[in-house]
Design a protein around this motif. Structure first.
Motif, PDB file in Angstrom:
ATOM      1  N   ILE A  29      28.105  58.106  65.033  1.00 25.87           N
ATOM      2  CA  ILE A  29      28.858  57.400  63.997  1.00 25.87           C
ATOM      3  C   ILE A  29      27.965  56.340  63.354  1.00 25.87           C
ATOM      4  CG2 ILE A  29      31.048  57.733  65.200  1.00 25.87           C
ATOM      5  CD1 ILE A  29      30.890  54.736  65.974  1.00 25.87           C
ATOM      6  N   GLU A  30      28.402  55.841  62.215  1.00 30.72           N
ATOM      7  CA  GLU A  30      27.750  54.700  61.568  1.00 30.72           C
ATOM      8  C   GLU A  30      28.812  53.660  61.278  1.00 30.72           C
ATOM      9  OE1 GLU A  30      25.850  53.899  57.296  1.00 30.72           O
ATOM     10  OE2 GLU A  30      24.533  55.098  58.579  1.00 30.72           O
ATOM     11  N   GLN A  31      28.545  52.417  61.644  1.00 26.42           N
ATOM     12  CA  GLN A  31      29.513  51.342  61.475  1.00 26.42           C
ATOM     13  C   GLN A  31      28.776  50.054  61.136  1.00 26.42           C
ATOM     14  OE1 GLN A  31      32.431  51.157  64.586  1.00 26.42           O
ATOM     15  NE2 GLN A  31      32.986  49.038  64.157  1.00 26.42           N
TER      16      GLN A  31
ATOM     17  N   GLU B 252      38.021  53.190  69.262  1.00 24.85           N
ATOM     18  CA  GLU B 252      39.261  53.839  68.838  1.00 24.85           C
ATOM     19  C   GLU B 252      38.909  55.224  68.328  1.00 24.85           C
ATOM     20  OE1 GLU B 252      42.864  53.358  65.541  1.00 24.85           O
ATOM     21  OE2 GLU B 252      41.373  51.776  65.811  1.00 24.85           O
ATOM     22  N   TYR B 253      39.600  56.252  68.831  1.00 31.09           N
ATOM     23  CA  TYR B 253      39.319  57.629  68.422  1.00 31.09           C
ATOM     24  C   TYR B 253      40.621  58.326  68.068  1.00 31.09           C
ATOM     25  CZ  TYR B 253      41.228  59.569  72.742  1.00 31.09           C
ATOM     26  OH  TYR B 253      42.088  59.936  73.752  1.00 31.09           O
TER      27      TYR B 253
ATOM     28  N   TRP C 197      35.838  63.317  65.914  1.00 29.95           N
ATOM     29  CA  TRP C 197      34.615  62.775  65.317  1.00 29.95           C
ATOM     30  C   TRP C 197      34.882  61.420  64.626  1.00 29.95           C
ATOM     31  CZ3 TRP C 197      37.135  67.210  63.877  1.00 29.95           C
ATOM     32  CH2 TRP C 197      37.855  67.164  62.686  1.00 29.95           C
ATOM     33  N   LYS C 198      36.146  61.084  64.439  1.00 32.09           N
ATOM     34  CA  LYS C 198      36.486  59.799  63.845  1.00 32.09           C
ATOM     35  C   LYS C 198      36.587  58.766  64.962  1.00 32.09           C
ATOM     36  CE  LYS C 198      38.886  61.368  59.669  1.00 32.09           C
ATOM     37  NZ  LYS C 198      40.131  61.286  58.887  1.00 32.09           N
ATOM     38  N   VAL C 199      35.501  58.035  65.161  1.00 30.38           N
ATOM     39  CA  VAL C 199      35.428  57.025  66.225  1.00 30.38           C
ATOM     40  C   VAL C 199      35.022  55.701  65.592  1.00 30.38           C
ATOM     41  CG1 VAL C 199      34.280  56.347  68.367  1.00 30.38           C
ATOM     42  CG2 VAL C 199      34.845  58.752  67.968  1.00 30.38           C
TER      43      VAL C 199
ATOM     44  N   VAL D  29      31.094  66.984  65.440  1.00 33.23           N
ATOM     45  CA  VAL D  29      30.727  66.525  64.103  1.00 33.23           C
ATOM     46  C   VAL D  29      31.892  66.795  63.166  1.00 33.23           C
ATOM     47  CG1 VAL D  29      28.267  66.869  64.448  1.00 33.23           C
ATOM     48  CG2 VAL D  29      29.638  68.744  63.548  1.00 33.23           C
ATOM     49  N   SER D  30      31.926  66.052  62.088  1.00 31.33           N
ATOM     50  CA  SER D  30      32.965  66.248  61.088  1.00 31.33           C
ATOM     51  C   SER D  30      32.747  67.563  60.347  1.00 31.33           C
ATOM     52  CB  SER D  30      32.940  65.078  60.100  1.00 31.33           C
ATOM     53  OG  SER D  30      33.779  65.351  59.001  1.00 31.33           O
ATOM     54  N   PRO D  31      33.806  68.293  60.034  1.00 30.11           N
ATOM     55  CA  PRO D  31      33.636  69.538  59.252  1.00 30.11           C
ATOM     56  C   PRO D  31      32.957  69.296  57.921  1.00 30.11           C
ATOM     57  CG  PRO D  31      35.860  69.397  60.155  1.00 30.11           C
ATOM     58  CD  PRO D  31      35.208  68.062  60.409  1.00 30.11           C
TER      59      PRO D  31
END
Length: 355
Positions: A99-101, A120-121, A127-129, A158-160
């Protein structure tokens, strides 16, 4: 699959229009045009359909092991940081995610490789973390006590959306395949139409790919100087930004030595060293280093310090963190103090003391 079929049909319809103009065939032209009109109508109708109101999936809290992190320079106090995490939910097997944050410069030292973070997932979209920068007291306690093993690389999710490139290539291939099929069906009419203008000369295009291989050096070193004689690395945020620039230059966050002076920062490394014998550039508490320099200049017996230097090296022993040594030099001589990876002073050697 549906998008691939539509692309193939669209390519065939457009090719039919071109072929019909060349061979002057009205039925073929009407067929190709009719197919295109139908496709356009279907697209318009589908675009007007309002999607059903769906609530976004609720996020859940879990613990995650930080496998690696890499920060890049930013224009504000919040800098983008790329994390590789092992997420360990309570109700499913652990998995890896990248991820990138955006993290505030002051908070970056709290996140270190092999450390535990609260995240939080979304169970339906793993993949949304998102790293929770201000967890509750209960989750903070669990993070301090938890030990999480690294998940295998094969569990990386990974995200689609990240596979968009493959879908674009497949769609383009289907489009060209549909057009080529129509051209093949009417190849006899195309080449026997007797129209010199309709003969198209084939110009094969060749693409050459050159691959350059370079053998990476076993050791590396790099240094940079902050711009302007009045700019000091002791200014807030300058050390971390400079460390980011050096990390990008050497293309790794793991180094074997870091030297920081008033206007210069340098790193050295050895690619053969294991991670446990290196220092991670972004995990150091750079925001605390100016305070260590001030303490060394005022408490170690050097009344008029002419220069200072910070040396960061890997710690010795299992689980030992990096060793930070601040050295000051003046008319009275040289003195230094040692600190750990959290900025806590562990040893002092004032002017005149041996050791």
């Amino acid at each position: 699959m549906r998008l691939t079929v539509v692309s193939a049909v669209t390519g065939g319809a457009l090719a039919a229009l071109v072929v019909a103009v060349i061979i002057k065939d009205v039925p073929v032209f009407l067929t190709g045009g009719g197919v295109l009109v139908v496709l356009i109508l279907i697209g318009v109708v589908a675009g007007r359909r309002s999607p059903a109101d769906e609530e976004p999936p609720a996020g859940r809290i879990a613990l995650a092991r930080i496998e690696d992190l890499r920060a890049t320079s930013g224009e504000s106090a919040d800098v983008p940081v790329t994390f590789r995490l092992t997420v360990a939910p309570d109700d499913r097997p652990a998995y890896r995610v990248k991820i990138e944050q955006h993290i505030n410069l002051v908070d970056i030292p709290a996140y270190r490789p092999r450390g535990i973070a609260v995240v939080e997932y979304h169970p339906d979209e793993p993949w949304k973390v998102l790293i929770v920068t201000r967890p509750t007291a209960e989750w903070s306690r669990r993070a301090e006590e938890a030990e999480i093993d690294s998940a295998p690389e094969s569990t990386l999710v990974v995200s689609p959306d990240m596979s968009e490139g493959s879908w674009c290539m497949l769609t383009l291939f289907a489009f060209l395949a549909g057009a080529a099929l129509v051209v093949l069906l009417f190849r006899a009419e195309l080449f026997t139409s007797g129209n010199d203008d309709g003969a198209a000369a084939k110009s094969p295009s060749s693409s050459s790919s050159s691959s350059s291989s370079s053998s990476a050096s076993r050791t590396f070193s790099s240094s940079t100087t902050v711009s302007g004689p009045s700019t000091s690395l002791l200014a807030f945020g300058v050390m971390r930004v400079t460390a980011m620039e050096l990390e990008a230059r050497v293309d790794t966050a793991y180094v074997t030595a870091i030297t920081i002076e008033d206007h210069r920062m340098a790193v050295r490394g050895d690619s053969t060293r294991p991670v446990s014998e290196t220092v991670h550039l972004q995990s150091l508490p750079y925001e605390l280093f100016p305070g260590l320099v001030r303490e060394a200049r005022t408490t170690l017996g050097v009344r008029d310090p002419r220069s200072w230097r910070i040396d960061v090296t890997p710690g010795t022993g299992a689980g030992a963190g990096p060793r930070v040594r601040v050295t000051v030099t003046g008319k009275e001589g040289t003195a230094h103090l040692d600190a750990d990876a959290t900025g806590r002073v562990t040893d002092r050697r004032a002017v005149g003391e041996s050791g």
